[in-house]
Design an enzyme around this catalytic site. Structure first.
Site, PDB file in Angstrom:
ATOM      1  N   HIS A  77       0.850  -1.199   0.000  1.00  0.00           N
ATOM      2  CA  HIS A  77       0.000   0.000   0.000  1.00  0.00           C
ATOM      3  C   HIS A  77       0.879   1.239   0.000  1.00  0.00           C
ATOM      4  O   HIS A  77       1.556   1.516   0.984  1.00  0.00           O
ATOM      5  CB  HIS A  77      -0.926  -0.018   1.211  1.00  0.00           C
ATOM      6  CG  HIS A  77      -1.810   1.175   1.298  1.00  0.00           C
ATOM      7  ND1 HIS A  77      -2.834   1.398   0.411  1.00  0.00           N
ATOM      8  CD2 HIS A  77      -1.812   2.247   2.128  1.00  0.00           C
ATOM      9  CE1 HIS A  77      -3.438   2.539   0.709  1.00  0.00           C
ATOM     10  NE2 HIS A  77      -2.821   3.079   1.747  1.00  0.00           N
TER      11      HIS A  77
ATOM     12  N   ASP B 119       0.966   5.136  -0.121  1.00  0.00           N
ATOM     13  CA  ASP B 119       0.250   6.406  -0.030  1.00  0.00           C
ATOM     14  C   ASP B 119       0.985   7.477  -0.836  1.00  0.00           C
ATOM     15  O   ASP B 119       2.151   7.747  -0.553  1.00  0.00           O
ATOM     16  CB  ASP B 119       0.182   6.871   1.429  1.00  0.00           C
ATOM     17  CG  ASP B 119      -0.706   5.979   2.269  1.00  0.00           C
ATOM     18  OD1 ASP B 119      -1.869   5.786   1.865  1.00  0.00           O
ATOM     19  OD2 ASP B 119      -0.236   5.464   3.302  1.00  0.00           O
TER      20      ASP B 119
ATOM     21  N   ASP C 104      -7.759   1.283   2.109  1.00  0.00           N
ATOM     22  CA  ASP C 104      -7.443   2.261   3.153  1.00  0.00           C
ATOM     23  C   ASP C 104      -8.359   3.476   3.244  1.00  0.00           C
ATOM     24  O   ASP C 104      -8.343   4.151   4.268  1.00  0.00           O
ATOM     25  CB  ASP C 104      -5.976   2.723   3.006  1.00  0.00           C
ATOM     26  CG  ASP C 104      -5.411   3.259   4.316  1.00  0.00           C
ATOM     27  OD1 ASP C 104      -5.949   2.891   5.381  1.00  0.00           O
ATOM     28  OD2 ASP C 104      -4.457   4.045   4.291  1.00  0.00           O
TER      29      ASP C 104
ATOM     30  N   ASP D 271       1.553  -1.290   4.488  1.00  0.00           N
ATOM     31  CA  ASP D 271       2.011  -0.019   3.936  1.00  0.00           C
ATOM     32  C   ASP D 271       3.472  -0.131   3.495  1.00  0.00           C
ATOM     33  O   ASP D 271       4.317  -0.557   4.277  1.00  0.00           O
ATOM     34  CB  ASP D 271       1.913   1.093   4.995  1.00  0.00           C
ATOM     35  CG  ASP D 271       0.476   1.413   5.354  1.00  0.00           C
ATOM     36  OD1 ASP D 271      -0.436   0.789   4.771  1.00  0.00           O
ATOM     37  OD2 ASP D 271       0.256   2.276   6.223  1.00  0.00           O
TER      38      ASP D 271
ATOM     39  N   HIS E  56      -6.444   9.438  -0.210  1.00  0.00           N
ATOM     40  CA  HIS E  56      -7.179   9.376   1.063  1.00  0.00           C
ATOM     41  C   HIS E  56      -6.451   9.976   2.260  1.00  0.00           C
ATOM     42  O   HIS E  56      -6.976   9.912   3.369  1.00  0.00           O
ATOM     43  CB  HIS E  56      -7.617   7.940   1.340  1.00  0.00           C
ATOM     44  CG  HIS E  56      -6.490   6.948   1.348  1.00  0.00           C
ATOM     45  ND1 HIS E  56      -6.152   6.220   0.238  1.00  0.00           N
ATOM     46  CD2 HIS E  56      -5.608   6.606   2.299  1.00  0.00           C
ATOM     47  CE1 HIS E  56      -5.121   5.452   0.519  1.00  0.00           C
ATOM     48  NE2 HIS E  56      -4.757   5.655   1.764  1.00  0.00           N
TER      49      HIS E  56
HETATM   50 ZN   LIG Z   1      -3.256   4.784   2.818  1.00  0.00          ZN
END
Ligand SMILES: [Zn+2]
Length: 1137
Positions: free
Chosen positions: A161, A163, A275, A412, A555
């Site tokens: 994941h 971000d 997420d 993550d 997000h």
């Molecule tokens: Zn995230």
């Protein structure tokens, strides 16, 4: 019929409804009882359990009774009203009722064909008992022979994941982690064809792609082609689903999909959103529309997850609330446990699952908090380890209807180093090999992608088995206890507003740029563009703008949950993009307006025109550039980015209190008003004045006005009154007339009259032209945070037990009232905010609503949140409606069994309260949290300042507050003939008037001005459309596509995106609106967009990856006639000749 007889019939009718409702209630209760029997405890807990059950049942009865009473009362009011107006209760509300848009609500009603999430909320006790190892669940049991016939088939899905900005900026993450993850992905997947991986974020993938050579690109394509690497969702980011607007949600998906098509040549078919903090059906709609057939969601309230697990409905068809057909259905998989990390994906026991995260082997940087470390798989322990893991797989499998199991493997920023790849893939391969060697275990496990899983699922789901259908949304998310994630609906409101400013600018620029290229081709006749027009550079600016907006839908970005320096990085990207898009807008408008096109030149350092509204930095509110006036006209150019003819108020700053505006084309003078510019609340600037004039703007037109200094006293001026605590205070106002305050404070126009408190300036009541009066009182409130250990932060809203406290100002406010021919307003200046209510004296929809604007500054506060509340006498019970992503309205029920913070919902554009007489709609130009905690109330959180972290990984509070603006429109409408019940999960839409008002609010005209020193060439207004589009058809975008051959160049093709809005039948405006709407679903696009001509027009999926899967009739194929269904977005690949 006599009145007494009618009363009898009416009474009978109401009784029938009541009995049926009671019957349905009992039915529901039986269901609840049956289901609760499953996990009844034994022994001493039993008495307590039974008592609890009884209380739950009573609570349910009470809540249903409340609903019933509200319904009865409402229908009585309704009948009374219909007698008084001489209309039958079921009488038609005029022509609107017959139209496709407003028929919708009547067809669906409570969506009885599907599980309605609102009903689940009514049923669940939200009691949060300890479920054992799976704290938020229950003990899962199995015999062991369940898989004898049909073996268990496990797909372990490796994921990482990433971000695009959170604790680090996008670029920092890329350099430190993402780059290495993708580099190693290429090596490690190539080593063994059994290895798999999924990837979601195209923002990162494309950045990596730009830095690798041709061989590596070919290798990536081979992995994708072989099914080892699957691109899931394929959006630019994994978008926030609460605060994002559907324009931006779709645009980031399109940016990702267009990139994938160009570079990888594949089409994503599965969605992956593990997420985002709650899930919206708008996203499901867009994914389905883009051609995806399956999706995975994760962050859902733990009580809902438990309920869905018990019902074995974790896999379902997610249907739009408003859809009476299965067209919008998409297969959705809801992950059952707390998180998407390894401890919470292999099965219900995190202490066991953590032992199968081989990145946490002893000696590494991460470990298992349950204190049992993983062990490397050896010949000695493989059997014991395999059986331990299989037990978890089997337990998890009992929550699903098929013997196919998906187990995500990742977290993550995982799989950074080569050693981590080896640890995970080699240890798991040993376990899989062991399963293969022991057929008596009846399990087949392997690495897989989401597509592998879903195709096995459809293969193994027995013929004739159908998944349950679910309607509704998954807000508001709680991950444990009373930790509801409703704080991020407001966190960093300055940037939530900036997001929408960029969105409006991007849409306007896309449309004007596409129209400009089309106009150039039409003029030249051979497809050539104008010489000297920097089309390629502008297309680069547009692409960068798309990508900034797309990145911000992440997000942790629009959500307001990133670290301070990351927020600044996003802010700079948004700000730079707005400036770059302005360049494209100015340049396009310049060319379009020139009568003699050969006079066009592009000089970046000396633009032909400038924006009137400019931001000086990423964290400053826009300011107006002052215009120096003389006897020579200054040209002001106004672009109307909406598809409707608008009567708009255009506002500029001038250096003279005497000014005159004329339409450049006709010389016709425009109605204008001069107002003061406030250096301080009670001190008017002496060198700068606000000039407002009424512009009549055809759809998508650019119109030129001339502003000149005029003779003294020629322009109507605003008149002012000031008061503090009811008395006139000391003020400094030159040039304007100031009168003493009146005892009552009231403003009115042809449509509305309002009364406000002379002490505070706050609105108190409203009267419509119909004579209908409603109390609507404005209040401001403070929320604090709890004294418990866990406090409010960027994600969580954990208010103190005392709830909201009414704002009591340290000193009484200055109330400033302005009255003028174009608008009148009341401004209340407090220490923490300035609040203005404005009434426009205009015909058309702008005159029917109140504009409410706030500037908020809470930088001096500690652990406080500022909210604005409307307290009305609308009898809405515990029901209200808020929008989801500006795409659709969702009914909400305020539930006393939930904590206060659970009753807050996201609001991107609209919320309303209604009873049988009126509807009170609040439209917003930015996202924030909304609640209706008591009947008649509606409140919005405007800003929050919180000193501490809320333990969700961010590691800081939210204290980077700014001077923040918010903008709303308040609309009170009479409801006519709407025999709608207050209860039930009914589907409702905004009225046509509310749609138009929202359109004006979110897409205001864009004003530009030519520098004073330029010798202006002759200009001519640009009027691309003959007439407004129907008022339920919204031109969502007209987006120039990249050339297939020449990269980074605009092609001749555009994506034409139209959204046909659903609308409410009960509040058809009287008198009729200016625009029309079609009675049919079929419309002729050639007619709609005349005189623009489409050289080609092909219906397509929403991101243009696929052709539309619905066959068109021969008539549709040969003409420009197409079907636009209410609520649906339609996409076309088009060439404008
Ligand atoms: Zn995230």
């Amino acid at each position: 019929m006599k009145k007494s007889r009618m009363l009898a019939v009416l009474g009978g009718g109401i009784f029938c409804v009541a009995v049926m409702s009671l019957y349905r209630m009992l039915e529901l209760m039986q269901g609840a009882e049956l289901q609760q029997r499953v996990d009844t405890p034994i022994g001493q807990d039993k008495d307590l359990f039974l008592l609890q059950q009884k209380i739950d049942r009573l609570e349910l009865l009470l809540s249903n009774n409340n609903r019933l009473v509200a319904m009865l009362r409402d229908s009585l009011i309704q009948r009374k009203a219909s007698w008084e107006t001489g209309r039958g209760a079921n009488g038609s509300s005029g022509s609107a009722r017959q139209l496709p848009g407003c028929r919708l609500a009547e067809e669906i009603k409570d969506g009885s064909d599907a599980v309605q999430l609102l009903d689940v909320y009514d049923l669940l006790p939200f009691d949060n008992p300890d479920g054992g190892a799976w704290k938020q669940g229950f003990d899962i049991r199995y015999q062991g022979n369940e898989w004898d016939e049909q073996p268990l088939e496990v797909f372990l899905v490796p994921h990482s994941h990433n971000d695009p900005g959170w604790l680090k900026t996008f670029d920092r993450y890329y350099e430190d982690q993402t780059k290495h993850i993708l580099d190693n992905m290429l090596i490690k997947l190539s080593e063994d064809s059994r290895r798999k991986m999924i990837w979601a974020e195209i923002s990162y993938f494309s950045k990596w792609w730009n830095g690798i050579n041709k061989q590596k690109r070919e290798a990536v394509k081979r992995l994708v082609g072989a099914g080892q690497l699957e691109i899931v969702t394929g959006g630019w980011v994994m978008a926030d689903e609460a605060n994002s607007h559907y324009f931006a949600m779709l645009d980031q998906l399109m940016e990702g999909h267009q990139w994938i098509q160009r570079h990888l040549g594949v089409k994503p078919i599965t969605g992956w959103a593990v997420d985002p903090f709650g899930h919206s059906p708008s996203m499901a709609y867009l994914l389905k529309g883009a051609g995806l057939s399956h999706m995975v969601i994760q962050r859902v309230h733990y009580a809902i997850k438990k309920h869905f697990s018990q019902q074995r409905t974790l896999e379902f068809l997610w249907r739009q609330s408003w859809d009476s057909s299965p067209r919008s259905d998409i297969t959705c998989h809801m992950m059952p446990f707390y998180s998407y990390d390894v401890p919470h994906t292999c099965g219900p026991n995190p202490a066991v699952c953590c032992q199968f995260d081989f990145h946490r082997l002893p000696g590494g940087r991460v470990f298992c908090p349950w204190r049992i470390p993983p062990q490397p798989i050896t010949e000695q322990n493989v059997k014991e380890r395999a059986l331990l893991l299989l037990d978890q797989y089997r337990q998890k499998s009992r929550l699903f209807r098929s013997p196919v199991l998906m187990v995500p493997l990742g977290d993550d920023f995982r799989f950074v180093e080569a050693s981590e790849w080896d640890a995970q893939f080699t240890n798991y391969q040993k376990l899989f090999d062991y399963f293969d060697q022991h057929p008596e275990l009846h399990v087949k496990a392997r690495f897989g992608t989401l597509s592998d899983y879903f195709s096995a699922l459809s293969r193994r789901v027995a013929a004739g088995t159908t998944l349950p259908t679910v309607r509704g949304d998954f807000f508001t998310y709680a991950d444990r206890d009373d930790h509801y994630w409703s704080g991020y609906f407001t966190s960093r409101p300055f940037y939530k507003r900036l997001d929408r400013t960029l969105e409006a600018t991007l849409r306007a620029t896309e449309i004007l740029f596409s129209l400009t290229l089309a106009e150039m081709r039409r003029l030249h006749g051979d497809g050539r563009l104008a010489a000297g027009f920097p089309a390629r550079e502008h297309f680069g600016r547009l692409t960068a703008g798309r990508r900034s907006l797309a990145l911000f839908q992440h997000h942790d970005a629009v959500a307001g949950t990133a670290r301070d320096h990351v927020v600044v990085d996003y802010g700079n990207r948004l700000f730079d993009s707005i400036l770059n898009l302005h360049t494209v807008l100015q340049s396009s408008a310049h060319w379009l307006l020139l009568l003699d096109k050969s006079q066009y030149h592009h000089d970046q350092s000396k633009p032909f025109m400038q924006m009137v509204d400019v931001m000086s930095s990423q964290d400053a509110l826009p300011q107006k550039t002052p215009l120096t006036l003389s006897d020579q006209p200054r040209s002001v150019m106004v672009f109307n980015p909406t598809e409707q003819l608008q009567k708009s108020v255009v506002s500029v700053l001038v250096d003279s209190p005497d000014a005159r505006v004329v339409a450049a084309e006709t010389g016709q003078p425009m109605a204008a008003q001069i107002s003061a510019v406030w250096a301080e609340p009670g001190r008017a600037a002496t060198d700068s004045f606000q000039l407002d004039f009424v512009a009549e703007l055809p759809p998508l037109a650019v119109v030129v006005y001339h502003v000149t200094r005029s003779s003294v006293g020629s322009a109507p001026q605003a008149r002012y009154t000031f008061s503090r605590r009811g008395n006139p205070p000391n003020v400094e106002v030159e040039h304007f007339q100031v009168s003493p305050p009146d005892a009552t404070l009231s403003l009115s126009n042809k449509h509305v009259q309002i009364w406000s408190s002379p002490e505070t300036g706050f609105l108190q009541k409203l009267r419509l032209q119909s004579g209908h009066v409603r109390q609507v009182q404005v209040q401001f409130l403070w929320y604090g945070t709890t004294t418990n250990r866990d406090k409010s932060g960027a994600y969580l809203f954990l208010p103190g037990e005392e709830g909201a406290q009414v704002y009591t100002p340290p000193e009484p406010p200055l109330v400033r009232v302005s009255r003028g021919p174009i608008f009148s307003d009341i401004t209340s200046c407090f220490r923490h905010f300035t609040h203005t209510v404005r009434l426009y004296h205009l015909d058309g929809h702008a005159g029917r609503s109140l504009e409410i604007s706030n500037t908020v500054d809470i930088r001096s506060e500690v652990n406080r949140e500022l909210a604005m509340r409307l307290v009305s006498d609308v009898a809405n019970g515990n029901r209200f409606y808020s929008d989801l992503n500006g795409f659709q309205m969702q009914q909400r029920r305020t539930l006393a069994k939930l904590p206060l913070q659970a009753n807050f919902y996201p609001m991107s554009t609209a919320a309303f309260l209604q009873d049988s007489m009126s509807r009170l709609t609040l439209l917003a130009a930015q996202s924030q949290a909304v609640a209706a905690l008591r009947p008649g109330e509606l409140e919005l959180v405007l800003d929050r300042r919180l000193q501490q972290d809320d333990n969700r990984g961010l590691g800081q509070g939210v204290t980077d507050n700014k001077l923040t603006a918010s903008l709303f429109t308040l609309l009170l409408e009479d409801r006519r003939g709407g025999a709608k019940e207050v209860g039930g999960a009914s589907v409702e839409h905004l009225s046509l008037l509310a749609h138009l008002t929202s359109l004006s609010l979110c897409h205001p005209p864009i004003t530009m001005v030519a520098p004073s020193d330029s010798q202006l060439p002759k200009l001519r207004p640009f009027l691309p459309l003959r007439s407004s589009l129907p008022c339920d058809v919204h031109l969502l975008n007209l987006r120039t596509l990249e050339d297939a051959q020449e990269a980074d160049n605009p092609s001749q093709e555009v994506a034409l995106l139209l959204h046909r809005k659903g609308f409410d039948c009960s509040s058809a405006p009287e008198p009729q609106l200016q625009c029309t709407w079609s009675v049919h679903e079929e419309v002729d696009l050639a007619d709609l967009f005349s005189p623009l001509r489409f050289g080609s027009l092909r219906r397509s999926g929403l991101t243009l990856l696929r052709d539309h899967d619905e066959p068109e009739s021969p008539r549709q194929q040969t003409s420009r006639i197409t079907r636009l269904r209410p609520m649906e977005i339609s996409a076309f690949r088009a060439k404008i000749d």
